[in-house]
Scaffold this motif. Sequence first.
Motif, mmCIF file in Angstrom:
data_model
loop_
_atom_site.group_PDB
_atom_site.id
_atom_site.type_symbol
_atom_site.label_atom_id
_atom_site.label_comp_id
_atom_site.label_asym_id
_atom_site.label_seq_id
_atom_site.Cartn_x
_atom_site.Cartn_y
_atom_site.Cartn_z
ATOM 1 N N LEU A 2 0.822 -1.205 0.000
ATOM 2 C CA LEU A 2 0.000 0.000 0.000
ATOM 3 C C LEU A 2 0.862 1.263 0.000
ATOM 4 N N ASP A 3 1.937 1.246 0.782
ATOM 5 C CA ASP A 3 2.836 2.404 0.826
ATOM 6 C C ASP A 3 3.437 2.687 -0.549
ATOM 7 N N LEU A 4 3.736 1.623 -1.296
ATOM 8 C CA LEU A 4 4.313 1.804 -2.632
ATOM 9 C C LEU A 4 3.274 2.241 -3.666
ATOM 10 N N ALA A 5 2.030 1.837 -3.448
ATOM 11 C CA ALA A 5 0.980 2.148 -4.437
ATOM 12 C C ALA A 5 0.336 3.513 -4.209
ATOM 13 N N ARG A 6 0.440 4.066 -3.018
ATOM 14 C CA ARG A 6 -0.268 5.311 -2.700
ATOM 15 C C ARG A 6 0.168 6.517 -3.538
ATOM 16 N N PRO A 7 1.471 6.686 -3.835
ATOM 17 C CA PRO A 7 1.830 7.848 -4.669
ATOM 18 C C PRO A 7 1.108 7.867 -6.013
ATOM 19 N N ALA B 77 -1.750 6.413 -6.605
ATOM 20 C CA ALA B 77 -3.166 6.647 -6.308
ATOM 21 C C ALA B 77 -3.443 8.130 -6.089
ATOM 22 N N GLU B 78 -2.571 8.799 -5.366
ATOM 23 C CA GLU B 78 -2.754 10.234 -5.123
ATOM 24 C C GLU B 78 -2.665 11.016 -6.428
ATOM 25 N N GLU B 79 -1.748 10.594 -7.288
ATOM 26 C CA GLU B 79 -1.597 11.259 -8.588
ATOM 27 C C GLU B 79 -2.849 11.105 -9.434
ATOM 28 N N ARG B 80 -3.493 9.932 -9.344
ATOM 29 C CA ARG B 80 -4.690 9.664 -10.162
ATOM 30 C C ARG B 80 -5.992 10.059 -9.464
ATOM 31 N N GLY B 81 -5.907 10.523 -8.210
ATOM 32 C CA GLY B 81 -7.128 10.876 -7.493
ATOM 33 C C GLY B 81 -7.956 9.675 -7.095
ATOM 34 N N VAL B 82 -7.289 8.569 -6.768
ATOM 35 C CA VAL B 82 -7.960 7.324 -6.393
ATOM 36 C C VAL B 82 -7.656 7.007 -4.925
ATOM 37 N N THR B 83 -8.656 6.553 -4.200
ATOM 38 C CA THR B 83 -8.493 6.197 -2.785
ATOM 39 C C THR B 83 -8.197 4.709 -2.653
ATOM 40 N N ILE B 84 -7.221 4.380 -1.808
ATOM 41 C CA ILE B 84 -6.920 2.973 -1.522
ATOM 42 C C ILE B 84 -7.382 2.661 -0.106
ATOM 43 N N GLU B 85 -8.171 1.609 0.031
ATOM 44 C CA GLU B 85 -8.720 1.226 1.333
ATOM 45 C C GLU B 85 -8.183 -0.138 1.756
ATOM 46 N N ASP B 86 -7.716 -0.201 2.997
ATOM 47 C CA ASP B 86 -7.225 -1.450 3.578
ATOM 48 C C ASP B 86 -8.336 -2.032 4.445
ATOM 49 N N ALA B 87 -8.950 -3.112 3.976
ATOM 50 C CA ALA B 87 -10.085 -3.706 4.688
ATOM 51 C C ALA B 87 -9.685 -4.937 5.493
ATOM 52 N N LEU C 197 -2.734 -3.869 -7.067
ATOM 53 C CA LEU C 197 -3.122 -2.541 -6.588
ATOM 54 C C LEU C 197 -2.859 -1.479 -7.655
ATOM 55 N N SER C 198 -1.702 -1.577 -8.306
ATOM 56 C CA SER C 198 -1.359 -0.594 -9.338
ATOM 57 C C SER C 198 -2.335 -0.657 -10.506
ATOM 58 N N ASN C 199 -2.696 -1.873 -10.905
ATOM 59 C CA ASN C 199 -3.686 -2.012 -11.977
ATOM 60 C C ASN C 199 -5.029 -1.410 -11.565
ATOM 61 N N GLY C 200 -5.414 -1.669 -10.306
ATOM 62 C CA GLY C 200 -6.679 -1.137 -9.818
ATOM 63 C C GLY C 200 -6.712 0.381 -9.824
ATOM 64 N N VAL C 201 -5.566 0.997 -9.557
ATOM 65 C CA VAL C 201 -5.474 2.458 -9.586
ATOM 66 C C VAL C 201 -5.430 2.962 -11.026
ATOM 67 N N SER D 270 -12.034 4.129 -6.124
ATOM 68 C CA SER D 270 -11.355 3.516 -4.981
ATOM 69 C C SER D 270 -10.880 2.104 -5.323
ATOM 70 N N VAL D 271 -9.877 1.674 -4.578
ATOM 71 C CA VAL D 271 -9.366 0.307 -4.656
ATOM 72 C C VAL D 271 -9.363 -0.242 -3.231
ATOM 73 N N THR D 272 -9.877 -1.434 -3.054
ATOM 74 C CA THR D 272 -9.981 -2.035 -1.718
ATOM 75 C C THR D 272 -9.278 -3.381 -1.702
ATOM 76 N N ILE D 273 -8.483 -3.599 -0.655
ATOM 77 C CA ILE D 273 -7.846 -4.904 -0.471
ATOM 78 C C ILE D 273 -8.381 -5.528 0.805
ATOM 79 N N SER D 274 -8.756 -6.790 0.717
ATOM 80 C CA SER D 274 -9.322 -7.500 1.865
ATOM 81 C C SER D 274 -8.822 -8.936 1.869
ATOM 82 N N ALA D 275 -9.037 -9.615 2.984
ATOM 83 C CA ALA D 275 -8.599 -11.014 3.090
ATOM 84 C C ALA D 275 -9.494 -11.755 4.073
ATOM 85 N N GLU D 276 -9.707 -13.033 3.808
ATOM 86 C CA GLU D 276 -10.468 -13.874 4.717
ATOM 87 C C GLU D 276 -9.946 -15.300 4.654
#
Length: 334
Positions: A79-84, A86-96, A120-124, A132-138
């Motif tokens: 997420l730390d690597l993908a956020r720049p 995301a910010e450039e594209r105006g997309v929110t990344i959510e950690d679920a 994550l990069s593709n999603g952005v 928004s892009v959301t990552i989750s796990a179960e």
Amino acid sequence: SVMSHELRTPLNAILGFGQLLEMSKLSDPDADSVARILRAGRNLLGLVDQVLEFSRIEAGRLSLSIEPVALHEVVREALDLARPLAEERGVTIEDALASEDGPVVLADRRRLAQVLLNLLSNGVRYNRPGGSVTISAEEAGDRVRIAVSDTGPGIAEDKLGRLFQKFVQVEQSAAERPKGTGLGLAICREIAELHHGTISVASEVGKGTAFTFTLPVHDPMRALDAAFDDAKSSPHGVPGGVSLLLLDLRELQHTLCRATGQTLEQLQMEFEGLIRKSVARTDFLVFVEPLLLAVMALTDRVGAGAMQKRLVSLAMDWLAQRVTAVIMMLYTVL
């Protein structure tokens, strides 16, 4: 390695001279030209890396270092690597992910981060402004299901089957032309399968896309049970059955880390390498946790006693080189 050298050397030279020019005082048109050179060079270097990596995979030369990995730690890194971007594209990344006490998976940490970052990069990149892009796990039985979903334009059903093919790119919208080699998702699929996992995609045009991949859960007791079953069914068994030896150095982990300046992961790799060189090929080793070793020895009580002495001697020698006082527990269960 020769091909890698031949391709990267001129590219690194171009990038190096481009960076020197970037540091110089240039007119606006010249600065813009240098910026384009650097962008194109970095893009080409990334493409070369992907092609070479896929070549290694196809040749069976991609080795993995499988270990217990806390999923939330790797997710945070990705997420730390993908956020720049995301910010450039105006997309929110959510950690679920539920919490830091989330699942522990058996994976190669670096390769897992690579898959997460790619998804994550593709999603952005293929999202809409304000999306928004959301990552989750179960957990699902002995597997962890990790999902990366976006609110992009979605992908038509007749194109989904081509997504994981090598050198194939699927155009999702007229506004976002595909870039790259078309190898990113193909590499993700290969990495997932090397982990004995799967990767799949579901999408709805106008609503978004979700990629899901699975990894095995790290379950110490299941690992012990599996090793015991393997040992019992081994053709190399001897009359007298199977012996279980436990070597527990966990009480010393903080002392060892302070005394050596090494991380727990580094100590574990060093200790595991030492032990693996000293046991028979027919013995089964399971590291239930870092510095907690279980050995399934195909031997009787006498042989187990001899192995116990050998393991204690190895551990004491290893520890004596690092700390002066140790606390060690050794149990033998027949």
